[in-house]
Write an enzyme that holds these catalytic residues in place. Structure first.
Site, PDB file in Angstrom:
ATOM      1  N   LYS A  12       0.837  -1.210   0.000  1.00 30.54           N
ATOM      2  CA  LYS A  12       0.000   0.000   0.000  1.00 30.54           C
ATOM      3  C   LYS A  12       0.867   1.253   0.000  1.00 30.54           C
ATOM      4  O   LYS A  12       2.034   1.243   0.409  1.00 30.54           O
ATOM      5  CB  LYS A  12      -0.957   0.029   1.193  1.00 30.54           C
ATOM      6  CG  LYS A  12      -0.292   0.005   2.584  1.00 30.54           C
ATOM      7  CD  LYS A  12       0.108   1.350   3.123  1.00 30.54           C
ATOM      8  CE  LYS A  12       0.891   1.252   4.413  1.00 30.54           C
ATOM      9  NZ  LYS A  12       1.642   2.399   4.832  1.00 30.54           N
TER      10      LYS A  12
ATOM     11  N   ASP B 225      -2.347  -2.003  10.194  1.00 23.89           N
ATOM     12  CA  ASP B 225      -2.329  -2.040   8.727  1.00 23.89           C
ATOM     13  C   ASP B 225      -2.728  -3.395   8.149  1.00 23.89           C
ATOM     14  O   ASP B 225      -2.672  -3.577   6.935  1.00 23.89           O
ATOM     15  CB  ASP B 225      -0.913  -1.703   8.219  1.00 23.89           C
ATOM     16  CG  ASP B 225      -0.634  -0.208   8.246  1.00 23.89           C
ATOM     17  OD1 ASP B 225      -1.587   0.575   8.410  1.00 23.89           O
ATOM     18  OD2 ASP B 225       0.546   0.162   8.105  1.00 23.89           O
TER      19      ASP B 225
ATOM     20  N   GLY C 154       7.762   1.061   4.757  1.00 19.27           N
ATOM     21  CA  GLY C 154       6.609   1.963   4.816  1.00 19.27           C
ATOM     22  C   GLY C 154       5.514   1.582   3.844  1.00 19.27           C
ATOM     23  O   GLY C 154       4.625   2.379   3.554  1.00 19.27           O
ATOM     24  N   MET C 155       5.566   0.340   3.330  1.00 18.58           N
ATOM     25  CA  MET C 155       4.535  -0.103   2.378  1.00 18.58           C
ATOM     26  C   MET C 155       3.725  -1.276   2.939  1.00 18.58           C
ATOM     27  O   MET C 155       3.048  -1.984   2.195  1.00 18.58           O
ATOM     28  CB  MET C 155       5.178  -0.479   1.042  1.00 18.58           C
ATOM     29  CG  MET C 155       5.914   0.708   0.419  1.00 18.58           C
ATOM     30  SD  MET C 155       6.395   0.398  -1.269  1.00 18.58           S
ATOM     31  CE  MET C 155       4.821   0.588  -2.106  1.00 18.58           C
TER      32      MET C 155
ATOM     33  N   GLY D 233       4.571  -4.202   4.194  1.00 21.37           N
ATOM     34  CA  GLY D 233       4.930  -5.543   3.732  1.00 21.37           C
ATOM     35  C   GLY D 233       4.633  -6.619   4.768  1.00 21.37           C
ATOM     36  O   GLY D 233       4.062  -7.664   4.436  1.00 21.37           O
ATOM     37  N   GLY D 234       4.989  -6.374   6.019  1.00 20.69           N
ATOM     38  CA  GLY D 234       4.738  -7.355   7.081  1.00 20.69           C
ATOM     39  C   GLY D 234       3.247  -7.547   7.302  1.00 20.69           C
ATOM     40  O   GLY D 234       2.772  -8.676   7.499  1.00 20.69           O
ATOM     41  N   SER D 235       2.511  -6.446   7.243  1.00 24.53           N
ATOM     42  CA  SER D 235       1.054  -6.528   7.418  1.00 24.53           C
ATOM     43  C   SER D 235       0.431  -7.277   6.248  1.00 24.53           C
ATOM     44  O   SER D 235      -0.522  -8.048   6.421  1.00 24.53           O
ATOM     45  CB  SER D 235       0.448  -5.127   7.501  1.00 24.53           C
ATOM     46  OG  SER D 235       0.986  -4.441   8.606  1.00 24.53           O
ATOM     47  N   ALA D 236       0.960  -7.049   5.042  1.00 24.39           N
ATOM     48  CA  ALA D 236       0.450  -7.761   3.863  1.00 24.39           C
ATOM     49  C   ALA D 236       0.654  -9.266   4.033  1.00 24.39           C
ATOM     50  O   ALA D 236      -0.240 -10.066   3.713  1.00 24.39           O
ATOM     51  CB  ALA D 236       1.150  -7.267   2.605  1.00 24.39           C
TER      52      ALA D 236
HETATM   53  O1  C5P Z   1      -0.182  -1.868  14.447  1.00 26.06           O
HETATM   54  P1  C5P Z   1       1.242  -1.978  14.035  1.00 26.06           P
HETATM   55  O2  C5P Z   1       1.961  -3.054  14.790  1.00 26.06           O
HETATM   56  O3  C5P Z   1       1.434  -2.062  12.556  1.00 26.06           O
HETATM   57  O4  C5P Z   1       1.902  -0.601  14.453  1.00 26.06           O
HETATM   58  C1  C5P Z   1       3.290  -0.504  14.639  1.00 26.06           C
HETATM   59  C2  C5P Z   1       3.573   0.626  15.591  1.00 26.06           C
HETATM   60  O5  C5P Z   1       3.319   1.879  14.951  1.00 26.06           O
HETATM   61  C3  C5P Z   1       2.732   0.654  16.832  1.00 26.06           C
HETATM   62  O6  C5P Z   1       3.259  -0.177  17.834  1.00 26.06           O
HETATM   63  C4  C5P Z   1       2.808   2.121  17.230  1.00 26.06           C
HETATM   64  O7  C5P Z   1       4.037   2.403  17.852  1.00 26.06           O
HETATM   65  C5  C5P Z   1       2.828   2.822  15.872  1.00 26.06           C
HETATM   66  N1  C5P Z   1       1.483   3.241  15.453  1.00 26.06           N
HETATM   67  C6  C5P Z   1       0.871   4.293  16.127  1.00 26.06           C
HETATM   68  N2  C5P Z   1      -0.384   4.678  15.748  1.00 26.06           N
HETATM   69  C7  C5P Z   1      -1.028   4.070  14.745  1.00 26.06           C
HETATM   70  C8  C5P Z   1      -0.427   3.006  14.032  1.00 26.06           C
HETATM   71  C9  C5P Z   1       0.840   2.613  14.427  1.00 26.06           C
HETATM   72  O8  C5P Z   1       1.446   4.882  17.032  1.00 26.06           O
HETATM   73  N3  C5P Z   1      -2.255   4.485  14.434  1.00 26.06           N
END
Ligand code: C5P
Length: 319
Positions: free
Chosen positions: A16, A143, A105-106, A108-111
């Site tokens: 994304k 994500d 920043g795309m 990838g891990g979430s995908a």
């Molecule tokens: O949810 P995810 O593990 O992808 O998010 C990674 C990190 O990015 C979170 O642990 C948080 O530090 C930060 N984040 C945030 N606010 C969001 C999304 C991500 O602070 N809305």
């Protein structure tokens, strides 16, 4: 719940770009309030599920060694979550073929986690709808739901509350991948440090101009209104990024933006021909680790099959 009809399920899942990433205050759970506009683009990882007594996960691709084993891997955690939720007795062997940059920043891990949810759900033949998988995905990361949905969507809350959005036309992107990596939590921490002295942040809102341009399919106006509140935080942590962005903007394009928390920089071009030309000139400047092209929007995670129906040779070939 045994995989009776197929011995493997292969899922293709997109990366994304955030056309807008508007960041608000920190919530009680540590996440930031977001208003973001996602677009799924044509860089894909593939996640294949096949038989195993335990859950295992192997990663292939040039950056595979940057991804941790077992619990450190979000796709592994996705398979375990699904197994526990549905009381599945068997395991699964996950194979991930990576094309999406790691820590770029795309998402990838979430995908990969999204791909694992879909591949495992189909492999184990679970009665899980896309909505069910998206709800589970939201428990794994902000994500994770979007790559299941694909297309274009507004993300609210921590980014996981999605509303599909009409997005006319094709968006031709040139992506400047960085040799460095950025950790998303670190970029958000940097954002907090940069905002400590300011008055409380307003609730985040996607600029109206951008929403209108997107629904109208006006890529020129989309390019002018791309926005990312994490820009300065990513720049502080990856000092080479401003030069990459400046160099691309100097070559002439509709707009440029750091993708998500970076360090990938995405440039928007008016056509595929212009994108190819731009990619060549950006590569020649030597300001990016790697330069790639992608188009959006594309569909979300999709089951793909290696199975080809047998050809029918019964009809004679016309002379
Ligand atoms: O949810 P995810 O593990 O992808 O998010 C990674 C990190 O990015 C979170 O642990 C948080 O530090 C930060 N984040 C945030 N606010 C969001 C999304 C991500 O602070 N809305």
């Amino acid at each position: 719940m045994s995989p009776s009809t197929t011995d493997q399920v292969r899922v293709r899942v997109p990366a994304k770009i955030n056309l807008a990433l508007c960041v608000g205050a920190t919530r009680q759970d540590g996440y930031h309030e977001l208003a973001t506009l996602f677009q799924a683009v044509s860089l894909f990882d593939e996640v294949t599920a096949s038989g195993s007594a335990e859950i295992t996960c192997e990663v292939f691709g040039p950056q595979a060694d940057h991804i941790g084993p077992g619990d450190e891997n979000l796709a592994y955690r996705a398979a375990r979550l699904l197994k526990n939720e549905y009381g599945v007795s068997e395991g699964v062997r996950l194979r991930i073929d990576k094309t999406i940059p790691v820590a770029g920043g795309m998402a990838g891990g979430s995908a990969d986690a999204a791909g694992a949810l879909l591949a495992c759900a189909r492999y184990w033949e679970l009665p899980a709808s896309l909505e069910d998988l998206m709800a589970l995905g939201a428990r794994l990361g902000a994500d994770v739901p979007f790559p299941l949905m694909g297309g274009c969507a507004v993300g609210l809350g921590k980014g996981e509350t999605l509303t599909p959005m009409l997005c006319r036309g094709s968006f031709h992107w040139v992506l400047a991948l960085s040799a460095s990596k950025l950790s998303t939590p670190e970029v958000f921490r940097q954002f907090d440090q940069l905002h400590t002295s300011k008055s409380p942040l307003n609730p985040p809102q996607i600029p109206r101009e951008l929403m209108m341009a997107l629904t109208a399919g006006d890529t020129t106006r989309v390019g002018l209104n791309l926005t990312n509140d994490l820009h300065h935080s990513s720049f502080a942590l990856a000092p080479e990024l401003p030069a990459t962005l400046e160099a691309g903007l100097g070559l002439g394009c509709l707009g440029g933006i750091v993708s998500g928390s970076g360090p990938t920089v995405a440039f928007l071009l008016a056509s595929e021909t212009e994108a190819t030309d731009f990619a060549g000139r950006l590569t020649a400047l030597g300001v990016a680790g790697q330069v790639r092209q992608a188009v959006g929007p594309v569909p979300g995670a999709t089951v793909v099959t290696d199975f080809l129906p047998p050809m029918d040779f019964s009809d004679p070939i016309p002379a």
